[in-house]
Write a protein that holds these residues in place. Structure first.
Motif, PDB file in Angstrom:
ATOM      1  N   ASN A 141      40.922  34.927  38.410  1.00 10.05           N
ATOM      2  CA  ASN A 141      40.489  35.707  39.577  1.00 10.05           C
ATOM      3  C   ASN A 141      39.122  36.336  39.327  1.00 10.05           C
ATOM      4  O   ASN A 141      38.270  36.364  40.210  1.00 10.05           O
ATOM      5  CB  ASN A 141      41.507  36.792  39.910  1.00 10.05           C
ATOM      6  CG  ASN A 141      42.698  36.230  40.686  1.00 10.05           C
ATOM      7  OD1 ASN A 141      42.634  35.134  41.218  1.00 10.05           O
ATOM      8  ND2 ASN A 141      43.782  36.988  40.726  1.00 10.05           N
ATOM      9  N   SER A 142      38.926  36.842  38.116  1.00  7.22           N
ATOM     10  CA  SER A 142      37.624  37.453  37.798  1.00  7.22           C
ATOM     11  C   SER A 142      36.507  36.424  37.873  1.00  7.22           C
ATOM     12  O   SER A 142      35.433  36.692  38.405  1.00  7.22           O
ATOM     13  CB  SER A 142      37.644  38.050  36.394  1.00  7.22           C
ATOM     14  OG  SER A 142      38.610  39.070  36.318  1.00  7.22           O
ATOM     15  N   ALA A 167      35.588  35.634  41.219  1.00 13.74           N
ATOM     16  CA  ALA A 167      34.815  36.718  41.835  1.00 13.74           C
ATOM     17  C   ALA A 167      33.400  36.791  41.247  1.00 13.74           C
ATOM     18  O   ALA A 167      32.718  37.802  41.380  1.00 13.74           O
ATOM     19  CB  ALA A 167      35.544  38.044  41.644  1.00 13.74           C
ATOM     20  N   ASP A 180      36.529  43.351  35.194  1.00 11.38           N
ATOM     21  CA  ASP A 180      35.378  42.465  35.397  1.00 11.38           C
ATOM     22  C   ASP A 180      34.289  43.152  36.198  1.00 11.38           C
ATOM     23  O   ASP A 180      34.489  44.245  36.728  1.00 11.38           O
ATOM     24  CB  ASP A 180      35.821  41.166  36.092  1.00 11.38           C
ATOM     25  CG  ASP A 180      36.284  41.378  37.529  1.00 11.38           C
ATOM     26  OD1 ASP A 180      35.526  41.993  38.314  1.00 11.38           O
ATOM     27  OD2 ASP A 180      37.392  40.922  37.871  1.00 11.38           O
ATOM     28  N   GLY A 186      34.412  42.271  43.525  1.00 14.22           N
ATOM     29  CA  GLY A 186      35.332  43.328  43.920  1.00 14.22           C
ATOM     30  C   GLY A 186      36.138  42.984  45.164  1.00 14.22           C
ATOM     31  O   GLY A 186      35.915  41.961  45.818  1.00 14.22           O
ATOM     32  N   ILE A 187      37.090  43.876  45.481  1.00 20.67           N
ATOM     33  CA  ILE A 187      37.936  43.667  46.659  1.00 20.67           C
ATOM     34  C   ILE A 187      37.707  44.849  47.593  1.00 20.67           C
ATOM     35  O   ILE A 187      37.804  46.009  47.176  1.00 20.67           O
ATOM     36  CB  ILE A 187      39.434  43.626  46.268  1.00 20.67           C
ATOM     37  CG1 ILE A 187      39.654  42.638  45.110  1.00 20.67           C
ATOM     38  CG2 ILE A 187      40.293  43.256  47.460  1.00 20.67           C
ATOM     39  CD1 ILE A 187      41.071  42.654  44.555  1.00 20.67           C
ATOM     40  N   LYS A 240      40.056  32.205  49.278  1.00 20.19           N
ATOM     41  CA  LYS A 240      39.347  31.051  48.717  1.00 20.19           C
ATOM     42  C   LYS A 240      39.409  29.786  49.540  1.00 20.19           C
ATOM     43  O   LYS A 240      38.546  28.919  49.397  1.00 20.19           O
ATOM     44  CB  LYS A 240      39.831  30.821  47.287  1.00 20.19           C
ATOM     45  CG  LYS A 240      39.492  32.051  46.438  1.00 20.19           C
ATOM     46  CD  LYS A 240      40.180  32.120  45.116  1.00 20.19           C
ATOM     47  CE  LYS A 240      40.035  33.532  44.558  1.00 20.19           C
ATOM     48  NZ  LYS A 240      40.780  33.716  43.326  1.00 20.19           N
ATOM     49  N   PHE A 255      43.698  29.385  44.670  1.00 24.94           N
ATOM     50  CA  PHE A 255      43.668  28.998  46.078  1.00 24.94           C
ATOM     51  C   PHE A 255      45.039  29.150  46.690  1.00 24.94           C
ATOM     52  O   PHE A 255      45.212  29.039  47.883  1.00 24.94           O
ATOM     53  CB  PHE A 255      43.171  27.558  46.251  1.00 24.94           C
ATOM     54  CG  PHE A 255      43.906  26.540  45.419  1.00 24.94           C
ATOM     55  CD1 PHE A 255      45.127  26.030  45.841  1.00 24.94           C
ATOM     56  CD2 PHE A 255      43.384  26.109  44.212  1.00 24.94           C
ATOM     57  CE1 PHE A 255      45.794  25.098  45.080  1.00 24.94           C
ATOM     58  CE2 PHE A 255      44.052  25.182  43.424  1.00 24.94           C
ATOM     59  CZ  PHE A 255      45.266  24.678  43.864  1.00 24.94           C
ATOM     60  N   GLU A 304      49.033  33.232  45.188  1.00 28.60           N
ATOM     61  CA  GLU A 304      50.373  33.449  44.667  1.00 28.60           C
ATOM     62  C   GLU A 304      50.406  34.414  43.501  1.00 28.60           C
ATOM     63  O   GLU A 304      51.425  35.042  43.250  1.00 28.60           O
ATOM     64  CB  GLU A 304      50.896  32.110  44.146  1.00 28.60           C
ATOM     65  CG  GLU A 304      52.091  31.606  44.853  1.00 28.60           C
ATOM     66  CD  GLU A 304      52.429  30.195  44.385  1.00 28.60           C
ATOM     67  OE1 GLU A 304      53.298  29.618  45.028  1.00 28.60           O
ATOM     68  OE2 GLU A 304      51.863  29.705  43.389  1.00 28.60           O
ATOM     69  N   LEU A 321      48.848  37.352  42.413  1.00 31.14           N
ATOM     70  CA  LEU A 321      49.050  38.799  42.470  1.00 31.14           C
ATOM     71  C   LEU A 321      50.449  39.168  42.959  1.00 31.14           C
ATOM     72  O   LEU A 321      51.142  39.944  42.303  1.00 31.14           O
ATOM     73  CB  LEU A 321      47.949  39.467  43.302  1.00 31.14           C
ATOM     74  CG  LEU A 321      46.587  39.559  42.615  1.00 31.14           C
ATOM     75  CD1 LEU A 321      45.590  40.312  43.482  1.00 31.14           C
ATOM     76  CD2 LEU A 321      46.704  40.247  41.246  1.00 31.14           C
ATOM     77  N   PRO A 322      50.934  38.622  44.086  1.00 29.85           N
ATOM     78  CA  PRO A 322      52.292  38.978  44.493  1.00 29.85           C
ATOM     79  C   PRO A 322      53.349  38.580  43.459  1.00 29.85           C
ATOM     80  O   PRO A 322      54.309  39.330  43.242  1.00 29.85           O
ATOM     81  CB  PRO A 322      52.497  38.226  45.809  1.00 29.85           C
ATOM     82  CG  PRO A 322      51.391  37.248  45.908  1.00 29.85           C
ATOM     83  CD  PRO A 322      50.268  37.776  45.080  1.00 29.85           C
ATOM     84  N   THR A 382      36.269  44.895  39.238  1.00 25.84           N
ATOM     85  CA  THR A 382      37.703  45.098  39.431  1.00 25.84           C
ATOM     86  C   THR A 382      38.411  45.245  38.095  1.00 25.84           C
ATOM     87  O   THR A 382      38.056  44.577  37.126  1.00 25.84           O
ATOM     88  CB  THR A 382      38.301  43.867  40.163  1.00 25.84           C
ATOM     89  OG1 THR A 382      37.570  43.666  41.365  1.00 25.84           O
ATOM     90  CG2 THR A 382      39.773  44.058  40.480  1.00 25.84           C
TER      91      THR A 382
HETATM   92  P1  ADP Z   1      44.237  33.249  44.662  1.00 25.95           P
HETATM   93  O1  ADP Z   1      43.466  33.465  43.405  1.00 25.95           O
HETATM   94  O2  ADP Z   1      45.019  31.994  44.642  1.00 25.95           O
HETATM   95  O3  ADP Z   1      43.404  33.399  45.883  1.00 25.95           O
HETATM   96  P2  ADP Z   1      45.596  35.697  43.906  1.00 25.95           P
HETATM   97  O4  ADP Z   1      46.942  36.198  44.256  1.00 25.95           O
HETATM   98  O5  ADP Z   1      45.304  35.436  42.493  1.00 25.95           O
HETATM   99  O6  ADP Z   1      45.357  34.394  44.779  1.00 25.95           O
HETATM  100  O7  ADP Z   1      44.520  36.702  44.474  1.00 25.95           O
HETATM  101  C1  ADP Z   1      44.529  37.039  45.845  1.00 25.95           C
HETATM  102  C2  ADP Z   1      43.147  37.451  46.310  1.00 25.95           C
HETATM  103  O8  ADP Z   1      42.786  38.681  45.736  1.00 25.95           O
HETATM  104  C3  ADP Z   1      42.053  36.509  45.906  1.00 25.95           C
HETATM  105  O9  ADP Z   1      41.900  35.446  46.836  1.00 25.95           O
HETATM  106  C4  ADP Z   1      40.820  37.414  45.870  1.00 25.95           C
HETATM  107  O10 ADP Z   1      40.258  37.505  47.140  1.00 25.95           O
HETATM  108  C5  ADP Z   1      41.387  38.739  45.501  1.00 25.95           C
HETATM  109  N1  ADP Z   1      41.179  39.055  44.067  1.00 25.95           N
HETATM  110  C6  ADP Z   1      42.091  39.014  43.090  1.00 25.95           C
HETATM  111  N2  ADP Z   1      41.567  39.391  41.900  1.00 25.95           N
HETATM  112  C7  ADP Z   1      40.260  39.676  42.131  1.00 25.95           C
HETATM  113  C8  ADP Z   1      39.163  40.119  41.315  1.00 25.95           C
HETATM  114  N3  ADP Z   1      39.291  40.327  39.988  1.00 25.95           N
HETATM  115  N4  ADP Z   1      37.967  40.314  41.915  1.00 25.95           N
HETATM  116  C9  ADP Z   1      37.804  40.096  43.241  1.00 25.95           C
HETATM  117  N5  ADP Z   1      38.804  39.679  44.052  1.00 25.95           N
HETATM  118  C10 ADP Z   1      40.015  39.476  43.531  1.00 25.95           C
END
Ligand code: ADP
Ligand code: MG
Length: 594
Positions: free
Chosen positions: A33-34, A37, A58, A62-63, A79, A94, A97, A99-100, A142
């Motif tokens: 994820n990092s 980003a 990282d 950011g979010i 993504k 993509f 999945e 984070l949840p 983040t």
């Molecule tokens: P995926 O990576 O498959 O999109 P994740 O569940 O891993 O799904 O993450 C969900 C969303 O959270 C990502 O699409 C992204 O937009 C955001 N996200 C997660 N981690 C980060 C991060 N370290 N920096 C920026 N955005 C993040």
């Protein structure tokens, strides 16, 4: 039984079963994820192997505040938006999945300060469905903290191994990703102690420095950088010499479009490129990057995306195989060019079998080579095992010394010593001759079949019944290899001809080994590699044995033949065939000029 729709938390926990196996898998998802980003600095901290705490920080985009909550919903991703995006993917994530899934089996806390926002914001999953967002201070980027992995699933928690083992897995993930992304700065801490810290590495020197940190100094010492590009496929990286091989396949890193993968097709292709120079059961060490249009590969084939599917797998396999083979085949050539100028005179000589080269220029009066080594010109009145090898040279001019130099003599019946422009060469004569013979056999076979030398007196052999059966069932292969064998009884065969190249080898052990190879390999699909294994066996029988006295001219003939043989600096078991002690090394040894 009634059919019911599962509660969403349980759905997440089931999904977590696929994505989150252990702390290392959490770290992989968070780092990916990092990277997605666009982070250029990533810090990873773990406590108690990662099962107590994992923190990934990282400096990425950011979010945004209003997206923090939705990031934790299933199938929420920034993504991809449509099927076309899915087929053209360059991000790690993509599926939306990770984070949840992680939040369903651990306490997750995210603090992020998005680009263009004034403050940072934090969200705490802590199991409650309505997550609260509060303002928090954080530099741009983040931080994701994951505490008490599997706290709510005791059965999974029980399966975690000792801290040390879990941390080893976790740290392997960081190392893999650090190899995938040289441009990123990394740090890794365990129980508050720093374990790894890597600056970003933008040039080759920096990258090799990072390789040393991750794969060890020995790796780099034996590794060679290469790159090759055709038709939208680009392969690059470091291959180590076969002598560096190990009993375990633990130093094989393959990346596709920057993603670390453990893909069978890639590994098979690389292994095949090494097969001629690697001892059975050994594993080569390498770091290899494949880049291609993302549309040519499907990364959505495995939950942790460790395996992938290529759309034109055959083409890619062969491209990799041929590239690796060519890189390894060049080893001798490039070693020579390091120390000595390229053997131009020799190259032109060896184009045909017998080229009298008359040169008026200083010192070279005449040189004739009768190598007789090509299948087209197999001679039978031999002095060296099987062929007539005469080299007459009268060379006085220093720069005309060929790369492996001229023979001085034999050491203990095993090694040939030779003098070249910058020192002493030591050649393992059996290993070298074995390699040369092997390449000759291969070449002869490509042209057609191996020529047969009839035996003066046919030889009867008693063999096991299955071996005699082999003579019937593999008669085509045997005659292609140059053997003339017929079955005489249930357990008896008769040999009346052997491959000409090997006619001086002992017939009985040679044939027994070939039959045993054939019976072990019958039914294998890849005839290519099967045949090569058999040729390797044959080469070993055909090669000059230790303690055989060689004339100086025979030694020189072998040296010249090595120079023009591909991959001749390793025998087909992967051992080196020669080494060099340079004059400056000798001077150092004797403390001359100090
Ligand atoms: P995926 O990576 O498959 O999109 P994740 O569940 O891993 O799904 O993450 C969900 C969303 O959270 C990502 O699409 C992204 O937009 C955001 N996200 C997660 N981690 C980060 C991060 N370290 N920096 C920026 N955005 C993040
Ligand atoms: Mg992700």
């Amino acid at each position: 039984m009634t059919i019911r729709v599962l509660p969403s938390r349980l759905i997440d926990q089931i999904a977590a079963g696929e994505v989150v196996e252990r702390p290392a898998s959490v770290v992989k998802e968070l780092i990916e994820n990092s990277l997605d980003a666009n982070a250029t600095q990533i810090e990873v901290e773990a406590e108690e192997g990662g099962s107590k705490l994992i923190r990934v920080r990282d400096n990425g985009v950011g979010i945004a505040q209003q997206e923090l909550e939705i990031a934790f919903s299933r199938h929420a991703t920034s993504k991809i938006f449509d099927l076309d995006d899915l087929e053209n993917i360059l991000t790690f994530g993509f599926r939306g999945e990770a984070l949840p899934s992680i939040a369903s089996v651990a306490q997750v806390n995210v603090i992020s300060h998005a680009r263009g926002e004034e403050f940072g914001w934090a969200i705490d999953s802590s199991g409650s469905p309505e997550m609260e967002i509060r303002q928090a201070s954080h530099p741009r980027g983040t931080t994701v903290e994951v505490r008490d992995l599997f706290f709510n699933i005791p059965a999974r928690r029980k399966f975690l191994k000792k801290q040390r083992t879990e941390f080893a897995h976790l740290s392997a993930v960081v190392r893999n990703l650090a190899l995938a992304r040289f441009d990123v700065e990394w740090s890794l801490k365990h129980n508050k102690r720093s374990v790894l810290s890597l600056e970003s590495a933008l040039d080759r020197e920096g990258q090799e420095g990072r390789l040393v940190r991750i794969c060890g100094e020995k790796f780099l010492e034996h590794a060679r950088y290469f790159q090759k590009e055709i038709e939208g496929l680009r392969l690059s990286g470091w291959l180590t010499e076969p002598t560096f091989s190990s009993g375990q396949a633990n130093m094989q890193y393959t990346f596709v479009n920057g993603r670390y993968v453990r893909d069978k097709l890639l590994r098979h292709a690389i292994r095949l490129g090494y097969q001629d120079v690697l001892f059975h059961g050994r594993h080569p060490a390498y770091v290899v990057f494949l880049e291609l249009n993302p549309r040519r590969v499907d990364v959505n084939a495995h939950p942790a995306k460790l395996e992938i599917r290529f759309r034109d797998s055959r083409l890619i396999h062969d491209f990799i195989f041929h590239t690796v083979e060519a890189v390894l085949g060049r080893t001798l050539e490039s070693q020579q060019s390091k120390s000595i100028r390229p053997p131009t005179a020799l190259k032109s000589l060896t184009k045909s079998n017998e080229v009298p080269l008359v040169s008026g220029s200083a010192g070279i009066s005449q040189r004739t080579l009768h190598l007789g080594l090509d299948s087209s010109n197999e001679k039978t009145n031999d002095t060296f095992g099987d062929t007539l090898w005469t080299v007459m040279h009268s060379v006085e001019k220093k720069d005309d010394i060929p790369p492996l130099g001229f023979a001085l003599g034999q050491l203990l019946g095993v090694y040939i010593l030779s003098e070249s422009a910058d020192g002493l060469n030591i050649v393992d004569m059996h290993a070298a001759h074995e390699r040369v013979t092997y390449e000759r056999l291969k070449k002869a076979l490509v042209h057609d079949r191996l020529k047969t030398q009839p035996l003066l007196i046919p030889l009867s052999l008693s063999v096991a019944e299955h071996e005699a059966d082999m003579v019937d069932s593999a008669s085509d292969e045997l005659s292609q290899l140059g053997f003339e064998v017929t079955r005489r009884g249930p357990e008896e065969i008769q040999v009346s001809g052997v491959p000409m190249i090997l006619h001086s080898a002992e017939v009985e052990p040679l044939l027994r080994d070939v039959l045993s190879d054939l019976s072990q390999q019958k039914g294998l699909e890849r005839i290519e590699s099967t045949i090569n294994d058999i040729l390797a066996t044959m080469a070993c029988h055909g090669a000059v044995k230790a303690n055989r006295h060689l004339e100086i001219k025979e030694m020189n003939a072998l040296l010249r033949e090595m120079e023009k043989t591909e991959k001749s600096d390793h025998c087909n078991h992967g051992r080196p065939t020669w080494t060099r002690i340079t004059i400056s090394e000798l001077d150092r040894l004797f403390k001359r000029g100090q």
